[in-house]
Design a protein around this motif. Structure first.
Motif, PDB file in Angstrom:
ATOM      1  N   ILE A  99     -15.328   5.615  -0.745  1.00  0.00           N
ATOM      2  CA  ILE A  99     -14.983   4.627   0.285  1.00  0.00           C
ATOM      3  C   ILE A  99     -13.872   3.717  -0.216  1.00  0.00           C
ATOM      4  N   GLU A 100     -13.983   3.276  -1.469  1.00  0.00           N
ATOM      5  CA  GLU A 100     -12.929   2.449  -2.065  1.00  0.00           C
ATOM      6  C   GLU A 100     -11.587   3.170  -2.009  1.00  0.00           C
ATOM      7  N   VAL A 103     -10.158   3.259   1.577  1.00  0.00           N
ATOM      8  CA  VAL A 103      -9.673   1.946   2.026  1.00  0.00           C
ATOM      9  C   VAL A 103      -8.344   1.607   1.363  1.00  0.00           C
ATOM     10  N   ALA A 106      -5.482   3.589   2.846  1.00  0.00           N
ATOM     11  CA  ALA A 106      -5.055   3.027   4.132  1.00  0.00           C
ATOM     12  C   ALA A 106      -4.225   1.763   3.927  1.00  0.00           C
ATOM     13  N   ALA A 107      -4.623   0.917   2.977  1.00  0.00           N
ATOM     14  CA  ALA A 107      -3.913  -0.347   2.718  1.00  0.00           C
ATOM     15  C   ALA A 107      -2.478  -0.121   2.270  1.00  0.00           C
ATOM     16  N   LEU A 121      -9.351  -6.224   2.884  1.00  0.00           N
ATOM     17  CA  LEU A 121      -9.787  -4.863   2.561  1.00  0.00           C
ATOM     18  C   LEU A 121      -9.946  -4.665   1.058  1.00  0.00           C
ATOM     19  N   VAL A 125     -13.189  -3.835  -1.226  1.00  0.00           N
ATOM     20  CA  VAL A 125     -13.260  -2.773  -2.225  1.00  0.00           C
ATOM     21  C   VAL A 125     -13.802  -3.306  -3.547  1.00  0.00           C
TER      22      VAL A 125
END
Length: 224
Positions: A99-100, A103, A106-107, A121, A125
């Motif tokens: 998940i980290e 994210v 995406a950032a 975000l 994380v």
């Protein structure tokens, strides 16, 4: 997979990668995303308080958002742990790291106009990481901040001086190693962020992906 069994997520090599990523992310948000810290919520709380009492409410909001995101991340980490703790196919900490990774990826493609969202975000994380990875070889550690590690490193070093217990010296060395890698991550983060700007965060994402892959290995085969 029982929690009582030693996990690869408890290994020093995973902690080293996470510490590098932790230092990198703090430098990344500070250099490229408006001078906000991703990990050190103490710093954000101090800056929030200063701006709030000086009447700089818009600036104060920029520090409050990552604090709130950190709060949410702790809750999500506990929810993942509760839901997937008995999952044998994929350890719950691997789910957290993946998940980290997603994210952060995406950032990397969010422009400067979304700095507040990006900082939130990345704080999210870091909160997932600090809540999920608390120990290295059975000793309490943090891979997204250094104050507690510095205290523990010094305490173990003093205990070695007093008792000549080799295990205390080893523990002290592990803490100092994690601190050194966090520092190196911050330095690398500053340099890489100046070169690649927003996309620099993909470097930290790659470290986390590597950690997730390492966690698939048998911990009994790992020396560190």
């Amino acid at each position: 997979m029982a929690e009582s069994k030693r996990q690869m997520s408890d290994s020093l090599r995973v902690a080293m990668l996470l510490a590098l990523a932790g230092g990198f992310l703090d430098a990344y948000t500070y250099v490229t995303r408006g001078g906000v810290f991703a990990n050190a919520q103490t710093g954000n709380i101090v800056l929030f308080g200063i701006n709030l009492f000086e009447g700089n409410f818009i600036a104060a909001k920029d520090y409050l958002v990552p604090i709130f995101a950190f709060f949410i991340g702790i809750i999500i980490a506990e929810m993942i742990k509760s839901r997937f703790r008995s999952n044998r196919a994929l350890h719950w900490r691997q789910i957290v790291v993946l998940i980290e990774f997603a994210v952060l990826a995406a950032a990397a493609f969010m422009p400067q106009a979304y700095n507040t969202s990006v900082n939130a975000l990345i704080s999210f994380v870091c909160s997932l990481q600090v809540e999920s990875f608390r120990k290295v070889k059975g000793s309490p550690f943090a891979t997204t901040m250094c104050t507690g590690n510095l205290r523990s490193a010094t305490e173990h070093l003093y205990n070695y001086h007093k008792s000549h217990d080799r295990e205390a010296l080893k523990n002290s060395g592990r803490y100092f190693l994690v601190i050194a890698l966090f520092t190196a991550g911050a330095g690398i983060g500053a340099v890489v962020s100046k070169l690649f700007h927003f996309q620099a965060v993909l470097f930290a994402a790659s470290l986390l992906l590597t950690a997730a892959i390492i966690m698939t290995k048998d911990p009994e085969s790992a020396n560190i």
